[in-house]
Design a protein around this motif. Structure first.
Motif, PDB file in Angstrom:
ATOM      1  N   GLN A 105      23.170  -2.158 -40.922  1.00 36.14           N
ATOM      2  CA  GLN A 105      24.419  -1.402 -41.012  1.00 36.14           C
ATOM      3  C   GLN A 105      24.866  -0.895 -39.645  1.00 36.14           C
ATOM      4  OE1 GLN A 105      23.916   1.579 -44.032  1.00 36.14           O
ATOM      5  NE2 GLN A 105      23.348   0.055 -45.561  1.00 36.14           N
ATOM      6  N   VAL A 106      23.943  -0.387 -38.852  1.00 40.82           N
ATOM      7  CA  VAL A 106      24.281   0.072 -37.497  1.00 40.82           C
ATOM      8  C   VAL A 106      24.802  -1.098 -36.667  1.00 40.82           C
ATOM      9  CG1 VAL A 106      23.306   0.953 -35.328  1.00 40.82           C
ATOM     10  CG2 VAL A 106      22.736   2.060 -37.492  1.00 40.82           C
ATOM     11  N   GLY A 107      24.143  -2.237 -36.762  1.00 41.67           N
ATOM     12  CA  GLY A 107      24.576  -3.417 -36.017  1.00 41.67           C
ATOM     13  C   GLY A 107      25.978  -3.861 -36.396  1.00 41.67           C
ATOM     14  N   ILE A 108      26.282  -3.848 -37.698  1.00 41.09           N
ATOM     15  CA  ILE A 108      27.614  -4.248 -38.142  1.00 41.09           C
ATOM     16  C   ILE A 108      28.667  -3.265 -37.646  1.00 41.09           C
ATOM     17  CG2 ILE A 108      29.083  -4.512 -40.191  1.00 41.09           C
ATOM     18  CD1 ILE A 108      26.672  -5.791 -41.596  1.00 41.09           C
ATOM     19  N   VAL A 109      28.380  -1.967 -37.733  1.00 41.45           N
ATOM     20  CA  VAL A 109      29.351  -0.964 -37.259  1.00 41.45           C
ATOM     21  C   VAL A 109      29.590  -1.121 -35.762  1.00 41.45           C
ATOM     22  CG1 VAL A 109      29.715   1.516 -36.892  1.00 41.45           C
ATOM     23  CG2 VAL A 109      28.940   0.696 -39.114  1.00 41.45           C
ATOM     24  N   ILE A 110      28.544  -1.345 -35.000  1.00 40.72           N
ATOM     25  CA  ILE A 110      28.705  -1.527 -33.552  1.00 40.72           C
ATOM     26  C   ILE A 110      29.508  -2.790 -33.252  1.00 40.72           C
ATOM     27  CG2 ILE A 110      27.451  -2.081 -31.417  1.00 40.72           C
ATOM     28  CD1 ILE A 110      25.262  -0.126 -32.414  1.00 40.72           C
ATOM     29  N   ALA A 111      29.199  -3.890 -33.939  1.00 39.28           N
ATOM     30  CA  ALA A 111      29.903  -5.154 -33.695  1.00 39.28           C
ATOM     31  C   ALA A 111      31.380  -5.041 -34.057  1.00 39.28           C
ATOM     32  CB  ALA A 111      29.246  -6.283 -34.492  1.00 39.28           C
ATOM     33  N   VAL A 112      31.674  -4.448 -35.209  1.00 41.81           N
ATOM     34  CA  VAL A 112      33.072  -4.320 -35.624  1.00 41.81           C
ATOM     35  C   VAL A 112      33.799  -3.301 -34.730  1.00 41.81           C
ATOM     36  CG1 VAL A 112      34.608  -3.682 -37.527  1.00 41.81           C
ATOM     37  CG2 VAL A 112      32.601  -5.070 -37.976  1.00 41.81           C
TER      38      VAL A 112
END
Length: 125
Positions: A105-112
């Motif tokens: 979830q952290v990775g997706i938020v950072i990427a988006v």
């Protein structure tokens, strides 16, 4: 990295996460809620299967819109809220949330967030 690549990676991760929740819902339920009786664990496992299917649906949508930058704000807000809810469960409610789920979830938020800021800067220039 391009938006298409990032959204394709997000879709792949969400499909894997969805399959894991769907097929291993009972294990995740017993790990997350060790004090529940069997009926409660069965109910939670069913809910994890629903969450797994929702994850797959979001993955398919992510793949379908991987070239459309107008969805970035919705992904950023949606996954940001999802992350905040997960962190609330982990640190306030005391649930045993799987660490890999938090990392995803952290990775997706950072990427988006990166894509959103990149798109915003390109729109201003």
């Amino acid at each position: 990295m391009s938006q298409k690549n990032i959204f394709t990676a997000i879709a792949a991760v969400l499909i894997l996460q969805g399959l894991a929740f769907f097929f291993m819902g009972g294990k995740v339920a017993s790990d997350s809620f060790p004090t529940l009786d069997q009926a409660g664990l069965n109910a939670v496992a069913v809910m994890f299967q629903v969450i797994g299917l929702l994850s797959i649906i979001v993955a398919l949508i992510s793949y379908a819109v991987r070239g459309d930058s107008s969805v970035l704000w919705a992904y950023l807000v949606g996954f940001g809220l999802f992350l905040l809810n997960t962190l609330k469960h982990k640190f306030i409610d005391g649930l045993n949330v799987p660490i890999p789920a938090i990392v995803i979830q952290v990775g997706i938020v950072i990427a988006v967030g990166y894509l959103f800021m990149q798109n915003r800067n390109n729109a201003v220039s």
